[in-house]
Design an enzyme around this catalytic site. Structure first.
Site: not given
Ligand SMILES: CC(C)[C@H](C(=O)O)[C@@H](O)C(=O)O
Ligand SMILES: [Mg+2]
Ligand SMILES: NC(=O)c1ccc[n+]([C@@H]2O[C@H](COP(=O)([O-])OP(=O)(O)OC[C@H]3O[C@@H](n4cnc5c(N)ncnc54)[C@H](O)[C@@H]3O)[C@@H](O)[C@H]2O)c1
Length: 368
Positions: A142, A192, A225, A249, A253
């Site tokens: 990032y 990884k 993975d 990240d 999710d």
């Molecule tokens: C919006 C974006 C910068 C952020 C990230 O990638 O960290 C989001 O996806 C998160 O999970 O907080």
């Molecule tokens: Mg995110």
């Protein structure tokens, strides 16, 4: 002790909608528990760009550095997709995280009993699930240099760099080991190392910190993975997971869906302890601005509400009040209150964002 201060940054899309419910809960704590906060509000993301031409004004950045905790809704949206990349709403959030040095992002994925049969996985796979993903938040791909889009001969090349120093890995590893000690005493580190040098260093440093400081914690390593696969196969094998910025990240999710919805997952982004012993901190739901449902009263406010519960626990030493709020959410779900993202049955009437907020407030009242 002076009144604790909170900076609220509702942001874009559903951010202000879910934050509105948190503001009602903050007021409830002031009225009913005598827990007062000095609350200020400001802009971040697309709305800050619309007003100031930047996704994070310097004054807002300075305020964030001064308060006891920041609460953020969400940033971004398709109307900003044509912007110069450095002005995108998401850059404001990344600047906040970087300048506040919030290197440890705690993303707990807990499956409430009432939602165990809602998950896309089998009930026994998720029921009772309670894992914690610790995502490194201020380094890695990032932020690594070089970055950018350059011209090479006749074509453009997009470049990002995965870069980690030993100290960056060691400090987030310590945060994860400390959490593991307070929980199931088990940590799995994901990278990884089979294809990335930064992954090799990650594995070495986590192993060194383990041997020198946390030999009592059970440590394992997994390629990220395979980790994604194991998280969907049998997530209860994990307690705490530590991983880098990008893998964290993605994996968080994924973990959100083990709990039923992305609208359920809170997070705390913590820095090193300050002089008062507390970390600099920002609390935000894991989800984004959800442009597909924004402005329709459909958003699930629970991730944002649970993020405030994390603030009560990690920034304000109010563990019992955090438990109270989490139990209120549990009761609301057990009573069958569901926003649209938590409903499958055709014809079932979903609760709106504010009705879900009403239900949490009623459950808080009932807890007194
Ligand atoms: C919006 C974006 C910068 C952020 C990230 O990638 O960290 C989001 O996806 C998160 O999970 O907080
Ligand atoms: Mg995110
Ligand atoms: N921390 C943040 O501010 C953050 C996090 C992720 C994405 N984003 C940004 O948000 C924008 C939209 O991104 P996206 O669509 O990929 O991800 P998203 O998380 O906004 O939405 C993904 C899906 O989940 C649903 N969803 C998300 N939160 C929900 C909630 N509380 N209740 C009910 N449903 C919910 C959405 O309706 C959508 O279908 C982008 O600009 C992205 O960069 C911001």
């Amino acid at each position: 002790m002076s009144t604790p201060s909170l900076l609220i940054l509702p942001g874009d899309g559903i951010g202000p909608e879910v934050m509105q419910q948190v503001r009602r809960i903050i007021d409830w704590y002031g009225d009913k528990r005598g827990l007062k906060f000095e609350v200020s509000e400001d802009l971040v993301g697309g709305c800050a760009y619309d007003k100031h031409g930047t996704p994070l004004h310097d004054d807002t950045m300075a305020k964030a550095q001064e308060v006891d905790a920041v609460l953020l809704g969400a940033v971004g949206g398709p109307q900003y997709d044509t912007l110069d990349f450095s002005l995108k709403p998401e850059r404001g959030l990344l600047r906040l995280r970087k300048e506040m040095d919030l290197y440890a992002n705690l993303r707990p994925a807990q499956c409430f009993d009432a939602l165990a049969d809602f998950s896309s996985l089998k009930t026994d796979v998720v029921s009772g699930l309670d894992i914690m993903i610790v995502r490194e938040l201020t380094s890695g791909v990032y932020f690594g240099e070089p970055r950018g889009v350059i011209k090479e001969g006749n074509e453009r090349v997009g470049i990002n760099t995965q870069r980690y120093t030993e100290s960056e890995i060691a400090r987030v590893a310590r945060s994860a080991f400390e959490l593991a000690r307070k929980r199931g005493n088990k940590l799995c580190s994901m990278e990884k190392a089979n294809v990335m040098e930064s992954g090799v260093l990650w594995r070495d440093v986590v192993t060194e910190v383990h041997q020198a400081e946390y030999p009592d914690v059970e440590l394992s390593h997994m390629y990220a993975d395979a980790g994604a696969m194991q998280l969907t196969r049998w997530p209860k094998q994990f307690d705490v997971i530590v991983t880098d910025n990008l893998f964290g990240d993605l994996l968080s999710d994924l973990a959100a869906m083990l709990t039923g919805s992305l609208g359920m997952l809170p997070s705390a982004s913590l820095g090193a302890p300050m002089e008062n012993g507390r970390p600099k901190a920002l609390y935000e739901p894991v989800h984004g601005s959800a442009p597909d449902i924004a402005g329709q009263g459909k958003a699930n406010p629970i991730a944002c509400i649970l993020s405030f519960a994390m603030a009560l626990r990690y920034s304000f030493d109010q563990g019992a009040e955090a438990d109270r709020l989490e139990k209120a959410v549990e009761k609301v779900l057990a009573d069958g209150v569901r926003t649209a993202d938590l409903l499958q049955a055709e014809g079932a009437k979903p609760a709106s964002t504010s009705e879900a907020g009403d239900a949490v407030l009623a459950a808080l009242d009932a807890s007194l």
